[in-house]
Enzyme design. Structure first.
Site, PDB file in Angstrom:
ATOM      1  N   ARG A  39      -6.365 -15.648   5.138  1.00 58.69           N
ATOM      2  CA  ARG A  39      -7.045 -17.094   5.526  1.00 58.69           C
ATOM      3  C   ARG A  39      -6.665 -17.955   4.262  1.00 58.69           C
ATOM      4  O   ARG A  39      -6.265 -19.043   4.508  1.00 58.69           O
ATOM      5  CB  ARG A  39      -8.514 -16.864   5.796  1.00 58.69           C
ATOM      6  CG  ARG A  39      -8.952 -16.262   6.893  1.00 58.69           C
ATOM      7  CD  ARG A  39     -10.404 -15.751   6.881  1.00 58.69           C
ATOM      8  NE  ARG A  39     -11.208 -16.717   7.230  1.00 58.69           N
ATOM      9  CZ  ARG A  39     -12.342 -16.686   7.252  1.00 58.69           C
ATOM     10  NH1 ARG A  39     -13.239 -15.605   7.236  1.00 58.69           N
ATOM     11  NH2 ARG A  39     -13.244 -17.947   7.392  1.00 58.69           N
ATOM     12  N   THR A  93     -12.701 -11.741  12.539  1.00 56.04           N
ATOM     13  CA  THR A  93     -11.253 -11.100  12.887  1.00 56.04           C
ATOM     14  C   THR A  93     -11.626  -9.782  13.750  1.00 56.04           C
ATOM     15  O   THR A  93     -12.567  -9.021  13.520  1.00 56.04           O
ATOM     16  CB  THR A  93     -10.768 -10.731  11.576  1.00 56.04           C
ATOM     17  OG1 THR A  93     -10.792 -11.928  10.803  1.00 56.04           O
ATOM     18  CG2 THR A  93      -9.668  -9.906  11.696  1.00 56.04           C
ATOM     19  N   LEU A 120     -13.658  -6.012   7.971  1.00 62.28           N
ATOM     20  CA  LEU A 120     -12.910  -7.242   8.780  1.00 62.28           C
ATOM     21  C   LEU A 120     -14.072  -8.337   8.837  1.00 62.28           C
ATOM     22  O   LEU A 120     -15.137  -8.004   8.936  1.00 62.28           O
ATOM     23  CB  LEU A 120     -12.426  -6.792  10.059  1.00 62.28           C
ATOM     24  CG  LEU A 120     -11.398  -5.641  10.185  1.00 62.28           C
ATOM     25  CD1 LEU A 120     -10.876  -5.458  11.817  1.00 62.28           C
ATOM     26  CD2 LEU A 120     -10.048  -6.168   9.570  1.00 62.28           C
ATOM     27  N   ASP A 121     -13.527  -9.378   8.620  1.00 64.41           N
ATOM     28  CA  ASP A 121     -14.445 -10.610   8.749  1.00 64.41           C
ATOM     29  C   ASP A 121     -15.037 -10.573  10.010  1.00 64.41           C
ATOM     30  O   ASP A 121     -14.319  -9.919  10.987  1.00 64.41           O
ATOM     31  CB  ASP A 121     -13.546 -11.823   8.501  1.00 64.41           C
ATOM     32  CG  ASP A 121     -13.020 -11.908   6.904  1.00 64.41           C
ATOM     33  OD1 ASP A 121     -13.614 -11.375   6.153  1.00 64.41           O
ATOM     34  OD2 ASP A 121     -11.989 -12.843   6.810  1.00 64.41           O
ATOM     35  N   ARG A 122     -16.108 -11.157   9.909  1.00 64.53           N
ATOM     36  CA  ARG A 122     -16.785 -11.380  11.538  1.00 64.53           C
ATOM     37  C   ARG A 122     -15.716 -11.570  12.522  1.00 64.53           C
ATOM     38  O   ARG A 122     -15.894 -10.926  13.650  1.00 64.53           O
ATOM     39  CB  ARG A 122     -17.943 -11.893  11.279  1.00 64.53           C
ATOM     40  CG  ARG A 122     -18.916 -12.138  12.545  1.00 64.53           C
ATOM     41  CD  ARG A 122     -20.116 -13.045  12.443  1.00 64.53           C
ATOM     42  NE  ARG A 122     -21.138 -13.037  13.228  1.00 64.53           N
ATOM     43  CZ  ARG A 122     -22.292 -13.276  13.212  1.00 64.53           C
ATOM     44  NH1 ARG A 122     -22.778 -13.477  12.153  1.00 64.53           N
ATOM     45  NH2 ARG A 122     -23.037 -13.258  14.361  1.00 64.53           N
TER      46      ARG A 122
END
Length: 320
Positions: free
Chosen positions: A258, A161, A157-159
């Site tokens: 995104r 998110t 997961l993105d930082r």
């Protein structure tokens, strides 16, 4: 499974073995407890019956922490076959733990760990990052149980998110999950707070994603010009200024949601990199809400659903 502030999957009760005579100790008493095996059974169901007051996950943790012995030998396998005449001993020594920062464990067994990650915590460090990550914390966590234990990355997961993600506890399980991800994962959905009111209540976004030299992903509408990406969305709430979307992925590309939100003119709140103009949350408006999959070893159906972060609902209480 132990219930927490995060919703967790319902589980079918395991088949119960016939009662066994408890020899020493009692639930809540001090010291180890020993049980005679009267009939053939597997170890986990045997323990679940004796510790009915505990959740299934709590019983599993006794095995994971190597607190269970059969005839004096420590056993951690859930399906270890018990035979009449054997003795099962459960120790009450607790493993010393260090608080986990920015994450909580939703489920763990000998093959995988499922967590809830807070926004702001890196999944795993990059070459340029030396900060606290989910990966490093979980590695330390499992090594307190067994110094030889390791953690393997399955997805990220993105930082910024938040939400549900999982790690494997062996390279074999990592490969099983990654090689058959589309078949094993039965549901994977997010909630996204985006800028503006979406025109359509639901939709399908398709494009081919490419990465620039500055590591920014962008969408191409030319077939086969990059990695094929398909995203589905459904509006849960809308106001004049914002929309709350349920987003499901047909493919799993880097920054896919995104980029696709920017593509339809409704960037994710706080996502300046992909077109957002403001940030009423103080964080990225993206949360991995649901992860459901078939266990790569046992075949058991598991589903983890977490609540929509309360700040995501703020625009709809204040804006008509």
């Amino acid at each position: 499974m132990k219930q927490s502030k995060h919703n967790t999957p319902s589980r079918k009760a395991a088949k119960q073995p016939s009662p066994a005579k408890k020899r020493t100790g009692a639930p809540g008493s001090h010291g180890p407890k020993s049980y005679d095996v009267r009939e053939a059974a597997e170890l986990l169901p045997f323990l679940i019956e004796r510790y009915a007051r505990l959740s299934r996950n709590a019983v599993k943790s006794l095995l994971t922490r190597k607190q269970v012995a059969v005839d004096g030998r420590i056993v951690s396998a859930h399906n270890y076959p018990l035979q009449p005449g054997q003795t099962v001993t459960v120790g009450e020594r607790q493993v010393e733990t260090t608080p986990l920062v920015g994450l909580s464990i939703l489920h763990e067994d000998e093959h995988l760990i499922v967590i809830h990650k807070d926004a702001g915590l890196l999944s795993i460090a990059t070459d340029k990052e030396e900060q606290v990550t989910a990966y490093r914390q979980l590695t330390a966590y499992v090594r307190r149980q067994d110094p030889k234990q390791r953690i393997f990355v399955v997805h990220r997961l993105d930082r910024d998110t938040s939400g549900v993600m999982m790690f494997a506890r062996s390279e074999r399980v990592q490969q099983l999950l990654q090689n058959d991800w589309q078949e094993i994962v039965t549901e994977r959905s997010y909630v996204a707070l985006v800028e503006g009111r979406v025109r359509q209540q639901s939709g399908r976004i398709e494009s081919w994603l490419k990465e620039s030299k500055t590591l920014r992903m962008y969408a191409s509408l030319r077939p086969n010009d990059g990695q094929h990406a398909i995203t589905h969305y459904k509006a849960l709430q809308s106001s004049r200024t914002h929309s709350l979307l349920e987003v499901t992925l047909e493919t799993g590309r880097k920054n896919q949601i995104r980029v696709h939100m920017e593509q339809i003119g409704h960037p994710v709140v706080g996502d300046k990199k992909y077109g957002a103009t403001g940030n009423i949350l103080g964080r990225l408006g993206l949360h991995a809400r649901v992860l459901a999959f078939r266990h790569p070893v046992s075949g058991e159906a598991l589903r983890f659903e977490t609540a929509i972060p309360k700040p995501f609902l703020k625009p709809f209480r204040e804006t008509p």
